[in-house]
Design a protein around this motif. Structure first.
Motif, PDB file in Angstrom:
ATOM      1  N   PHE A 276     -25.319 -37.632  -0.156  1.00 41.70           N
ATOM      2  CA  PHE A 276     -25.588 -38.975   0.348  1.00 41.70           C
ATOM      3  C   PHE A 276     -27.084 -39.133   0.585  1.00 41.70           C
ATOM      4  O   PHE A 276     -27.681 -38.332   1.286  1.00 41.70           O
ATOM      5  N   ILE A 277     -27.713 -40.158   0.003  1.00 39.12           N
ATOM      6  CA  ILE A 277     -29.147 -40.339   0.253  1.00 39.12           C
ATOM      7  C   ILE A 277     -29.476 -41.581   1.064  1.00 39.12           C
ATOM      8  O   ILE A 277     -30.457 -41.597   1.779  1.00 39.12           O
ATOM      9  N   SER A 278     -28.642 -42.651   0.957  1.00 42.84           N
ATOM     10  CA  SER A 278     -28.923 -43.832   1.778  1.00 42.84           C
ATOM     11  C   SER A 278     -27.794 -44.853   1.737  1.00 42.84           C
ATOM     12  O   SER A 278     -26.947 -44.823   0.845  1.00 42.84           O
ATOM     13  N   VAL A 279     -27.853 -45.752   2.707  1.00 42.24           N
ATOM     14  CA  VAL A 279     -27.000 -46.935   2.763  1.00 42.24           C
ATOM     15  C   VAL A 279     -27.954 -48.090   3.033  1.00 42.24           C
ATOM     16  O   VAL A 279     -28.785 -48.010   3.937  1.00 42.24           O
ATOM     17  N   GLU A 280     -27.860 -49.137   2.213  1.00 47.13           N
ATOM     18  CA  GLU A 280     -28.788 -50.260   2.334  1.00 47.13           C
ATOM     19  C   GLU A 280     -28.074 -51.573   2.082  1.00 47.13           C
ATOM     20  O   GLU A 280     -27.046 -51.607   1.409  1.00 47.13           O
TER      21      GLU A 280
ATOM     22  N   ILE B 116     -23.147 -54.079   0.968  1.00 45.58           N
ATOM     23  CA  ILE B 116     -23.837 -52.853   1.364  1.00 45.58           C
ATOM     24  C   ILE B 116     -23.688 -51.859   0.221  1.00 45.58           C
ATOM     25  O   ILE B 116     -22.606 -51.730  -0.352  1.00 45.58           O
ATOM     26  N   VAL B 117     -24.778 -51.191  -0.149  1.00 48.63           N
ATOM     27  CA  VAL B 117     -24.717 -50.205  -1.221  1.00 48.63           C
ATOM     28  C   VAL B 117     -24.969 -48.809  -0.670  1.00 48.63           C
ATOM     29  O   VAL B 117     -25.761 -48.614   0.238  1.00 48.63           O
ATOM     30  N   CYS B 118     -24.236 -47.857  -1.233  1.00 48.42           N
ATOM     31  CA  CYS B 118     -24.357 -46.446  -0.882  1.00 48.42           C
ATOM     32  C   CYS B 118     -24.963 -45.725  -2.082  1.00 48.42           C
ATOM     33  O   CYS B 118     -24.557 -45.971  -3.220  1.00 48.42           O
ATOM     34  N   LYS B 119     -25.914 -44.840  -1.805  1.00 44.30           N
ATOM     35  CA  LYS B 119     -26.605 -44.109  -2.875  1.00 44.30           C
ATOM     36  C   LYS B 119     -26.407 -42.611  -2.694  1.00 44.30           C
ATOM     37  O   LYS B 119     -26.460 -42.099  -1.572  1.00 44.30           O
ATOM     38  N   PHE B 120     -26.199 -41.953  -3.837  1.00 49.49           N
ATOM     39  CA  PHE B 120     -25.979 -40.509  -3.869  1.00 49.49           C
ATOM     40  C   PHE B 120     -26.811 -39.886  -4.978  1.00 49.49           C
ATOM     41  O   PHE B 120     -27.112 -40.539  -5.979  1.00 49.49           O
TER      42      PHE B 120
ATOM     43  N   LEU C 185     -27.646 -36.494 -11.117  1.00 50.32           N
ATOM     44  CA  LEU C 185     -27.130 -37.836 -11.334  1.00 50.32           C
ATOM     45  C   LEU C 185     -27.468 -38.735 -10.147  1.00 50.32           C
ATOM     46  O   LEU C 185     -27.421 -38.301  -8.994  1.00 50.32           O
ATOM     47  N   TYR C 186     -27.806 -39.963 -10.458  1.00 47.13           N
ATOM     48  CA  TYR C 186     -28.034 -40.994  -9.447  1.00 47.13           C
ATOM     49  C   TYR C 186     -26.812 -41.900  -9.473  1.00 47.13           C
ATOM     50  O   TYR C 186     -26.449 -42.444 -10.525  1.00 47.13           O
ATOM     51  N   ILE C 187     -26.153 -42.038  -8.326  1.00 49.56           N
ATOM     52  CA  ILE C 187     -24.930 -42.827  -8.228  1.00 49.56           C
ATOM     53  C   ILE C 187     -25.127 -43.855  -7.109  1.00 49.56           C
ATOM     54  O   ILE C 187     -25.433 -43.492  -5.976  1.00 49.56           O
ATOM     55  N   LYS C 188     -24.969 -45.123  -7.465  1.00 52.25           N
ATOM     56  CA  LYS C 188     -25.100 -46.212  -6.482  1.00 52.25           C
ATOM     57  C   LYS C 188     -23.864 -47.087  -6.595  1.00 52.25           C
ATOM     58  O   LYS C 188     -23.469 -47.469  -7.691  1.00 52.25           O
ATOM     59  N   MET C 189     -23.261 -47.386  -5.467  1.00 50.32           N
ATOM     60  CA  MET C 189     -22.035 -48.187  -5.482  1.00 50.32           C
ATOM     61  C   MET C 189     -21.995 -49.126  -4.292  1.00 50.32           C
ATOM     62  O   MET C 189     -22.660 -48.889  -3.277  1.00 50.32           O
ATOM     63  N   VAL C 190     -21.211 -50.187  -4.446  1.00 52.43           N
ATOM     64  CA  VAL C 190     -20.939 -51.053  -3.315  1.00 52.43           C
ATOM     65  C   VAL C 190     -20.094 -50.242  -2.345  1.00 52.43           C
ATOM     66  O   VAL C 190     -19.197 -49.500  -2.755  1.00 52.43           O
TER      67      VAL C 190
END
Length: 134
Positions: free
Chosen positions: A72-76, A87-91, A112-117
């Motif tokens: 987990f790298i961030s929530v924005e 809200i998006v979550c990034k991994f 891998l860069y993974i970004k999701m709602v």
């Protein structure tokens, strides 16, 4: 406003909150059907991962199910004008993948860069980014 306040609280969100988000997304993926309950946006970077490596729907599912709190790298708040309040979550996750077009290739560790709602129970999971990290 409610989601904005929630995001404000997550500036320093806890391990429990991260784990809860991962648990929800993994339940959706584990019990769902690709293309119906969860899907990856058809963006060029996302398509390129499938072109360069042996990545199919089953591999995407495997990778999503392997996500851990450490990834987990961030929530924005989203910056997408058509989806205010999302809200998006990034991994970032390093995973061994087999290149497609190399003769006698061995697996390579690919970040891998993974970004999701942010996943919600009962809602389809939309994965915005699922590609090699830049």
């Amino acid at each position: 406003m409610k989601q904005l306040a929630w995001t404000q609280k997550l500036k320093a969100f806890s391990e429990f909150q991260k784990k809860s988000i991962i648990d929800i997304l993994q339940k959706i993926v584990q019990n769902g059907v690709y293309g119906k309950d969860y899907t990856v946006a058809p963006r060029e970077k996302n398509k390129q991962l499938r072109k360069d490596y042996c990545v199919n729907d089953a591999k995407i599912k495997e990778i999503l199910l392997s996500l851990q709190v450490e990834d987990f790298i961030s929530v924005e708040d989203t910056d997408h004008v058509e989806h205010p309040g999302d809200i998006v979550c990034k991994f970032k996750r390093t995973y061994s993948l087999l290149p497609k077009w190399k003769e006698n290739a061995d697996y390579e560790d690919v970040t891998l860069y993974i970004k999701m709602v942010k996943p919600e129970i009962g809602e389809p999971l939309f994965i915005i980014s699922f590609h090699k990290d830049e």
